[in-house]
Every structure is written in C-alpha cells, then in structure tokens.
Design a protein around this motif. Structure first.
Motif, PDB file in Angstrom:
ATOM      1  N   MET A   7      51.941  47.334  41.626  1.00 17.13           N
ATOM      2  CA  MET A   7      50.516  46.825  41.413  1.00 17.13           C
ATOM      3  C   MET A   7      50.723  45.665  41.097  1.00 17.13           C
ATOM      4  N   TYR A   8      49.633  44.434  40.836  1.00 14.43           N
ATOM      5  CA  TYR A   8      49.376  43.774  40.226  1.00 14.43           C
ATOM      6  C   TYR A   8      48.364  42.835  39.630  1.00 14.43           C
ATOM      7  N   LEU A   9      47.634  42.582  38.736  1.00 12.32           N
ATOM      8  CA  LEU A   9      46.622  41.604  38.616  1.00 12.32           C
ATOM      9  C   LEU A   9      47.428  39.966  38.034  1.00 12.32           C
ATOM     10  N   THR A  10      46.621  39.179  38.997  1.00  9.86           N
ATOM     11  CA  THR A  10      47.384  37.290  39.000  1.00  9.86           C
ATOM     12  C   THR A  10      46.011  37.138  37.413  1.00  9.86           C
ATOM     13  N   HIS A  11      45.067  37.463  38.313  1.00  9.75           N
ATOM     14  CA  HIS A  11      43.588  36.456  37.566  1.00  9.75           C
ATOM     15  C   HIS A  11      42.022  37.208  38.290  1.00  9.75           C
ATOM     16  N   ILE A  12      41.481  37.038  37.339  1.00 14.62           N
ATOM     17  CA  ILE A  12      39.630  37.274  37.666  1.00 14.62           C
ATOM     18  C   ILE A  12      39.125  36.169  37.522  1.00 14.62           C
ATOM     19  N   ASN A  13      37.887  36.359  38.152  1.00 16.21           N
ATOM     20  CA  ASN A  13      36.516  35.180  38.243  1.00 16.21           C
ATOM     21  C   ASN A  13      35.815  35.594  38.869  1.00 16.21           C
ATOM     22  N   PRO A  14      34.306  35.306  38.056  1.00 13.41           N
ATOM     23  CA  PRO A  14      34.568  34.351  37.133  1.00 13.41           C
ATOM     24  C   PRO A  14      34.809  34.996  35.577  1.00 13.41           C
ATOM     25  N   LYS A  15      35.566  33.676  34.033  1.00 11.07           N
ATOM     26  CA  LYS A  15      35.863  34.902  33.348  1.00 11.07           C
ATOM     27  C   LYS A  15      34.824  34.524  32.498  1.00 11.07           C
ATOM     28  N   ILE A  16      33.685  34.548  32.336  1.00 12.82           N
ATOM     29  CA  ILE A  16      32.211  34.505  31.524  1.00 12.82           C
ATOM     30  C   ILE A  16      30.874  35.435  32.142  1.00 12.82           C
ATOM     31  N   THR A  65      32.650  40.620  39.462  1.00 11.04           N
ATOM     32  CA  THR A  65      34.027  39.729  38.943  1.00 11.04           C
ATOM     33  C   THR A  65      34.753  39.569  40.275  1.00 11.04           C
ATOM     34  N   ASP A  66      35.630  39.264  40.628  1.00  9.92           N
ATOM     35  CA  ASP A  66      36.544  39.543  41.139  1.00  9.92           C
ATOM     36  C   ASP A  66      37.869  38.974  41.008  1.00  9.92           C
ATOM     37  N   VAL A  67      38.876  40.279  41.365  1.00 13.06           N
ATOM     38  CA  VAL A  67      40.187  40.743  40.599  1.00 13.06           C
ATOM     39  C   VAL A  67      41.099  40.074  41.411  1.00 13.06           C
ATOM     40  N   TYR A  68      41.887  39.210  41.258  1.00 12.91           N
ATOM     41  CA  TYR A  68      42.927  38.872  42.215  1.00 12.91           C
ATOM     42  C   TYR A  68      44.458  39.591  42.142  1.00 12.91           C
ATOM     43  N   GLY A  69      45.519  39.750  42.977  1.00  8.60           N
ATOM     44  CA  GLY A  69      47.099  40.362  43.050  1.00  8.60           C
ATOM     45  C   GLY A  69      46.981  41.049  43.943  1.00  8.60           C
ATOM     46  N   TYR A  70      47.660  42.054  43.639  1.00  6.21           N
ATOM     47  CA  TYR A  70      48.365  42.885  44.558  1.00  6.21           C
ATOM     48  C   TYR A  70      47.531  44.175  44.605  1.00  6.21           C
ATOM     49  N   PHE A  71      46.851  44.790  45.029  1.00  7.32           N
ATOM     50  CA  PHE A  71      46.595  46.400  44.430  1.00  7.32           C
ATOM     51  C   PHE A  71      46.714  47.606  46.256  1.00  7.32           C
ATOM     52  N   LYS A  72      47.205  48.610  45.985  1.00  9.25           N
ATOM     53  CA  LYS A  72      47.068  49.091  46.831  1.00  9.25           C
ATOM     54  C   LYS A  72      45.555  50.462  46.980  1.00  9.25           C
ATOM     55  N   LYS A  73      45.038  50.887  47.842  1.00 12.19           N
ATOM     56  CA  LYS A  73      43.750  51.437  47.955  1.00 12.19           C
ATOM     57  C   LYS A  73      43.620  52.995  47.266  1.00 12.19           C
ATOM     58  N   ASN A  74      43.223  52.768  46.590  1.00 16.64           N
ATOM     59  CA  ASN A  74      42.991  54.157  45.792  1.00 16.64           C
ATOM     60  C   ASN A  74      41.972  54.500  44.860  1.00 16.64           C
ATOM     61  N   ALA A  75      41.372  55.665  45.707  1.00 19.38           N
ATOM     62  CA  ALA A  75      39.919  56.339  44.992  1.00 19.38           C
ATOM     63  C   ALA A  75      39.562  56.288  43.687  1.00 19.38           C
ATOM     64  N   LYS A  76      40.581  56.356  42.364  1.00 21.66           N
ATOM     65  CA  LYS A  76      40.542  56.552  41.650  1.00 21.66           C
ATOM     66  C   LYS A  76      41.057  55.242  40.883  1.00 21.66           C
ATOM     67  N   MET A  77      40.967  54.255  41.091  1.00 24.13           N
ATOM     68  CA  MET A  77      41.296  52.800  40.996  1.00 24.13           C
ATOM     69  C   MET A  77      39.724  51.967  39.560  1.00 24.13           C
ATOM     70  N   LYS A  78      40.337  52.043  38.508  1.00 25.47           N
ATOM     71  CA  LYS A  78      38.693  51.364  37.826  1.00 25.47           C
ATOM     72  C   LYS A  78      39.519  50.184  37.577  1.00 25.47           C
TER      73      LYS A  78
END
Length: 145
Positions: A39-48, A57-70
C-alpha cells in the motif's frame, strides 16, 4: 526496461517518457516512485484545517481494507474509513494552539504499528479568539430584527 531487468531502490523516483509511435517521446511531468510496499499514499485533500480538528480529509493512494487502519496527524492517531482501494477518509485530530501554523506529517498505519513509507503535509491554522476581542460595524444593521 521491464522492472525485472532494472535495478531500482525502494522509494527511488524515476522519470519516464511516453510514446505512441516509438519515434516521438514526451517526458512525463510526474515521477514514478517504485515501492515494494503493498500500500502507498500519494496525496491528501484538503491540506489545511482548523486547530480544533474535525476536518474531513481525503487520503489517496492504494490501500487494502483493514479494520486496524489509522491515520496519524503529527503524533495523534485517528480512525481511517476505507472508501475504496484508492481512497480512505480521516478526520483531523485537534492540536494545541501553539502548534498552529506548523506542517504536521500525515501518515497511514496499516496495522496499528506499521506506517507507510510515504506521507503528506497538513497545516493547522489558528482558531483562537480572545474574550477581549470586539467586533463592531461602521455601517449597516446594528440590531436584530
């Protein structure tokens, strides 16, 4: 070169060119970052957002569903809501007023302890209002009704 023929270090940025006719090439304005993380993070929106937190805050990248994700804003963790394999959502945590104006690192924990190699910056702005502050008008309606 195919990736199995190239020597690439994890986290290294590579530039690449595109062609449709094998003669004319256009250099991509976006670097390619190779990572062996699932998994990886590419960018967020908004940044402020405000120092009292609560910014969706929307976080974009590639993620796998995981109940422990924070998500982590600076050193404070918040729950991550999985929306799709390229989009999760987090609510910014509150910070102390003295920390306003600083860039806080946003990262994603996939297991509660392991964090992604990539991160993004989030700026908190001050929302402090003094009890001594007075708001007055120079013209317009001065009373309700």
């Amino acid at each position: 070169l195919p990736m199995d023929k190239a020597t690439v270090l994890t986290g290294e940025e590579l530039s690449f060119s595109l062609t449709t006719n094998k003669v004319d090439f256009i250099k991509s304005p976006y670097p390619l970052r190779y990572s062996n993380d699932d998994m990886y993070l590419t960018h967020i929106n908004p940044k402020i957002g405000p120092s009292f937190g609560g910014t969706r805050t929307d976080v974009y990248g590639y993620f796998k569903k995981n109940a422990k994700m924070k998500c982590m804003f600076g050193d404070k963790t918040t729950r991550a809501i999985y929306l799709s394999n390229n989009h999760i959502q987090c609510i910014s945590s509150p910070i102390f007023m003295e920390e306003s104006g600083r860039v806080m690192i946003v990262n994603v924990s996939v297991s509660g302890s392991h964090f992604l190699q990539q991160s993004a910056g989030f700026i908190y702005y001050s929302t402090h209002f003094s009890n001594d502050m007075e708001i007055s008008t120079t013209h317009g309606v001065t009373s309700g009704g």
